[in-house]
Each structure stands twice: as C-alpha cells, then as structure tokens.
Design a protein around this motif. Sequence first.
Motif, mmCIF file in Angstrom:
data_model
loop_
_atom_site.group_PDB
_atom_site.id
_atom_site.type_symbol
_atom_site.label_atom_id
_atom_site.label_comp_id
_atom_site.label_asym_id
_atom_site.label_seq_id
_atom_site.Cartn_x
_atom_site.Cartn_y
_atom_site.Cartn_z
ATOM 1 N N GLU A 5 61.914 -78.119 -23.238
ATOM 2 C CA GLU A 5 61.744 -76.754 -23.730
ATOM 3 C C GLU A 5 63.105 -76.045 -23.800
ATOM 4 O O GLU A 5 63.188 -74.824 -23.714
ATOM 5 C CB GLU A 5 60.790 -75.977 -22.834
ATOM 6 N N LEU A 6 64.167 -76.825 -23.979
ATOM 7 C CA LEU A 6 65.521 -76.279 -23.923
ATOM 8 C C LEU A 6 65.805 -75.283 -25.043
ATOM 9 O O LEU A 6 66.644 -74.393 -24.886
ATOM 10 C CB LEU A 6 66.553 -77.413 -23.969
ATOM 11 N N TYR A 7 65.109 -75.447 -26.165
ATOM 12 C CA TYR A 7 65.362 -74.567 -27.312
ATOM 13 C C TYR A 7 64.140 -73.731 -27.673
ATOM 14 O O TYR A 7 64.014 -73.264 -28.798
ATOM 15 C CB TYR A 7 65.824 -75.401 -28.517
ATOM 16 N N ALA A 8 63.261 -73.518 -26.695
ATOM 17 C CA ALA A 8 62.013 -72.798 -26.958
ATOM 18 C C ALA A 8 62.214 -71.292 -27.076
ATOM 19 O O ALA A 8 61.427 -70.607 -27.745
ATOM 20 C CB ALA A 8 60.991 -73.113 -25.868
ATOM 21 N N ASP A 9 63.250 -70.773 -26.435
ATOM 22 C CA ASP A 9 63.514 -69.331 -26.479
ATOM 23 C C ASP A 9 64.658 -69.040 -27.442
ATOM 24 O O ASP A 9 65.619 -69.818 -27.527
ATOM 25 C CB ASP A 9 63.868 -68.810 -25.088
ATOM 26 N N PRO A 10 64.601 -67.924 -28.155
ATOM 27 C CA PRO A 10 65.673 -67.588 -29.107
ATOM 28 C C PRO A 10 67.013 -67.449 -28.391
ATOM 29 O O PRO A 10 67.109 -66.880 -27.307
ATOM 30 C CB PRO A 10 65.221 -66.247 -29.692
ATOM 31 N N GLN A 11 68.062 -68.004 -29.010
ATOM 32 C CA GLN A 11 69.412 -67.912 -28.473
ATOM 33 C C GLN A 11 70.298 -67.216 -29.498
ATOM 34 O O GLN A 11 70.341 -67.616 -30.663
ATOM 35 C CB GLN A 11 69.967 -69.306 -28.156
ATOM 36 N N GLN A 12 71.006 -66.192 -29.051
ATOM 37 C CA GLN A 12 71.866 -65.455 -29.970
ATOM 38 C C GLN A 12 72.957 -66.347 -30.538
ATOM 39 O O GLN A 12 73.272 -66.289 -31.737
ATOM 40 C CB GLN A 12 72.491 -64.249 -29.258
ATOM 41 N N VAL A 13 73.541 -67.166 -29.685
ATOM 42 C CA VAL A 13 74.524 -68.168 -30.102
ATOM 43 C C VAL A 13 74.083 -69.506 -29.531
ATOM 44 O O VAL A 13 73.919 -69.639 -28.309
ATOM 45 C CB VAL A 13 75.933 -67.818 -29.595
ATOM 46 N N VAL A 14 73.889 -70.493 -30.409
ATOM 47 C CA VAL A 14 73.459 -71.820 -29.955
ATOM 48 C C VAL A 14 74.701 -72.669 -29.702
ATOM 49 O O VAL A 14 75.436 -72.990 -30.644
ATOM 50 C CB VAL A 14 72.558 -72.502 -31.005
ATOM 51 N N PRO A 15 74.976 -73.027 -28.453
ATOM 52 C CA PRO A 15 76.175 -73.834 -28.166
ATOM 53 C C PRO A 15 75.996 -75.273 -28.627
ATOM 54 O O PRO A 15 74.870 -75.741 -28.843
ATOM 55 C CB PRO A 15 76.283 -73.753 -26.637
ATOM 56 N N ASP A 16 77.110 -75.965 -28.783
ATOM 57 C CA ASP A 16 77.059 -77.374 -29.144
ATOM 58 C C ASP A 16 76.286 -78.164 -28.097
ATOM 59 O O ASP A 16 76.353 -77.874 -26.892
ATOM 60 C CB ASP A 16 78.469 -77.952 -29.272
ATOM 61 N N PHE A 17 75.581 -79.171 -28.561
ATOM 62 C CA PHE A 17 74.767 -80.017 -27.694
ATOM 63 C C PHE A 17 75.665 -80.838 -26.772
ATOM 64 O O PHE A 17 76.647 -81.440 -27.205
ATOM 65 C CB PHE A 17 73.915 -80.948 -28.556
ATOM 66 N N VAL A 18 75.313 -80.881 -25.507
ATOM 67 C CA VAL A 18 76.000 -81.730 -24.534
ATOM 68 C C VAL A 18 74.959 -82.412 -23.653
ATOM 69 O O VAL A 18 73.886 -81.862 -23.391
ATOM 70 C CB VAL A 18 76.990 -80.927 -23.648
ATOM 71 N N PHE A 19 75.298 -83.612 -23.189
ATOM 72 C CA PHE A 19 74.396 -84.360 -22.315
ATOM 73 C C PHE A 19 74.634 -83.925 -20.871
ATOM 74 O O PHE A 19 75.190 -84.670 -20.057
ATOM 75 C CB PHE A 19 74.620 -85.863 -22.494
ATOM 76 N N ASP A 20 74.187 -82.725 -20.557
ATOM 77 C CA ASP A 20 74.397 -82.163 -19.228
ATOM 78 C C ASP A 20 73.160 -82.383 -18.353
ATOM 79 O O ASP A 20 72.230 -83.113 -18.717
ATOM 80 C CB ASP A 20 74.743 -80.676 -19.331
ATOM 81 N N GLU A 21 73.142 -81.735 -17.192
ATOM 82 C CA GLU A 21 72.040 -81.920 -16.255
ATOM 83 C C GLU A 21 70.708 -81.447 -16.833
ATOM 84 O O GLU A 21 69.657 -82.060 -16.589
ATOM 85 C CB GLU A 21 72.344 -81.188 -14.951
ATOM 86 N N ARG A 22 70.740 -80.372 -17.626
ATOM 87 C CA ARG A 22 69.506 -79.859 -18.217
ATOM 88 C C ARG A 22 68.910 -80.881 -19.179
ATOM 89 O O ARG A 22 67.695 -81.096 -19.203
ATOM 90 C CB ARG A 22 69.785 -78.536 -18.946
#
Length: 241
Positions: A5-22
Amino acid sequence: MKKDELYADPQQVVPDFVFDERVAQVFPDMINRSVPGYATIINMIGTLASRRVTRGSNCYDLGCSLGAASMAVRSSMPHQDYALIAVDNSLPMLQQAAKLLELDQAESPIELVCSDVRNVTIERASMIILNFTLQFIPAEDREDFLTQLYDGMQDNGLLVLSEKIALSNEASQNLFTEMHHSFKKAQGYSDLEISQKRSALENVLIPETLERHKLRLQKVGFTTVEVWFQCFNFVSLLAIK
C-alpha cells in the motif's frame, strides 16, 4: 508479508523508487501483483537450473531481491555439488531474504552478498539469473556488464534475462501498457497507486526493446538467444554461451 500500500495515499512529490526497508516488507505482494507471470518465471528458473547447473560450477542470482529465484534453484537441484551466490545492493532486501531463507527447508546453502552486481567477479558460472535486474542498470553500462558475465561463464552456460520491455511501435506500446494497467487493477491496485508507482519508476527503471536486448546479447557472444516467456511487455529470454 504485508500488503503493498506504499502508493495508496496521494503524494505531493513522488520520490524515485528505491529498494528500501518499506519495499522489502511488501515486496512479494508488490512483485506478484505488478508483474504478470512472475510466479511462472520463478518456478521455471528452478526447472532450468535442475537441467543446466553442472557439478562443480557456480550459479549466480544477480539482483536477487528477497531470494525467490535462488530458493527455486536450490529446491529443484538433483545434486548439491555447486555454489549458489545471490547478490543485491540493497541491504534491507538481503536482510529480509535472510529471514525467508531461515524458513526454507532446502539444504543447499545460499551465499548472500551485498554488492553492486557490476562489481561481482563471475567465475565458473553454469547459470546466471538476471530477473528484472538489467533494467535498473544504466543503459550505457549494460553491454560491458553482460560481457563481464559472458567471460565468467562456462561453455554452454545459461543466462536467464527477464525484463520489462519497450515496444518500438507506438500502438503496440499503448496496447501493452493498457493491458498491464488492467492487470494491476484486477490485482486490487487503484488508478492512483498505478500512477504514482509509474512516476516513481520513471527515472529508475529504463526499459529497452526486445530487439535491442537480443542484438546486445548476440554482440556479447551468446550463440543462442530465445524468448521463452512473454506476457504483455514483460519477457524472459534464454541466452546460451
């Protein structure tokens, strides 16, 4: 594993995708709901390994994420006289992979290595897996990287290359993009999630045409290059030295 659900909420600025802990926490759900046929590719990698990984050789899973392909390999192997090296540059992904390996019942060890795949020395490789990895490497580095892999492979060694591709025909590209979005919506993703994920990947995942992949592999030296799986704009190729 958690639901993506990482992109389920609106984001004012969408950062570049990274393979982080989330991402590591939700990756199995993310990849299976995002890449059509992913489970089939993983299962068949195990089947291929059982036929192609030779005694005394090395098998590399480069860009291994949570180790799904590596676990498919070792669960399918008829012998244990080989080394299986799984490499990823994301420590959170490897930490999660280590937890999953503890739950796996197969006996063959998997060596987890945290490194840029371009910096790994390839030796005595009977099989190399690039499962949706090359697309994250800068385009200008891809030929040299594949040459490095080719040089470290045994004769008759097998490379499995899975990629999201671009299509040179605009109508076909639009059709496949539409079909992929329909697939993701059928898996429960909203239009917002699809749009924001696309924005996050835009400058990170750089797809190329199938023709470009084939020509590069042949230029590097692979004598056989064949598509063995395709669903929409996702393909997997077999290349034999």
